[in-house]
Design a protein around this motif. Structure first.
Motif: not given
Length: 107
Positions: A20-24, A54-60, A76-77, A95-99
């Motif tokens: 899973l791609p992640i951008t910090l 303050i940091y951000q993680l973007r989960f694709e 994305f989250v 923790l992810i699920s489709p919804f």
């Protein structure tokens, strides 16, 4: 010394999410990309020296959720969090699920 790790788990299947791609994004606006390993974990952030801020993680999530579950409400989250100079190790699981999704400060 500050360090950061993450872990992505699919709550529908109960399994880790690999590749899973992640951008910090760092406080200065610089960004680095990584992917989760076969156990859904990511702890390597090339070229980043962590300081307080303050940091951000973007989960694709879109590609994974569509290929595994056939649909995705979340393309994305983004998770924003603050690390302090005295903070030590930070672990930010997703923790992810489709919804749905959730996160917390892990250990």
């Amino acid at each position: 010394m500050i360090s950061l790790s993450s872990h992505v788990l699919d709550t529908t299947s109960g399994k880790p999410v690999a590749d899973l791609p992640i951008t910090l994004t760092c406080p200065d606006g610089s960004a680095v990309s990584a992917v989760t390993n076969s156990d859904g974990r990511c702890k390597d952030w090339p070229g980043v020296s962590f300081t307080g801020g303050i940091y951000q993680l973007r989960f694709e999530c879109d590609r994974y959720l569509r290929s595994t579950h056939g649909e995705s409400f979340y393309p994305f989250v983004d998770i924003h969090f603050e690390m302090t100079d005295a903070g030590g190790h930070y672990h930010v699981p997703l923790l992810i699920s489709p919804f749905g999704f959730s996160s917390y400060r892990g250990s």
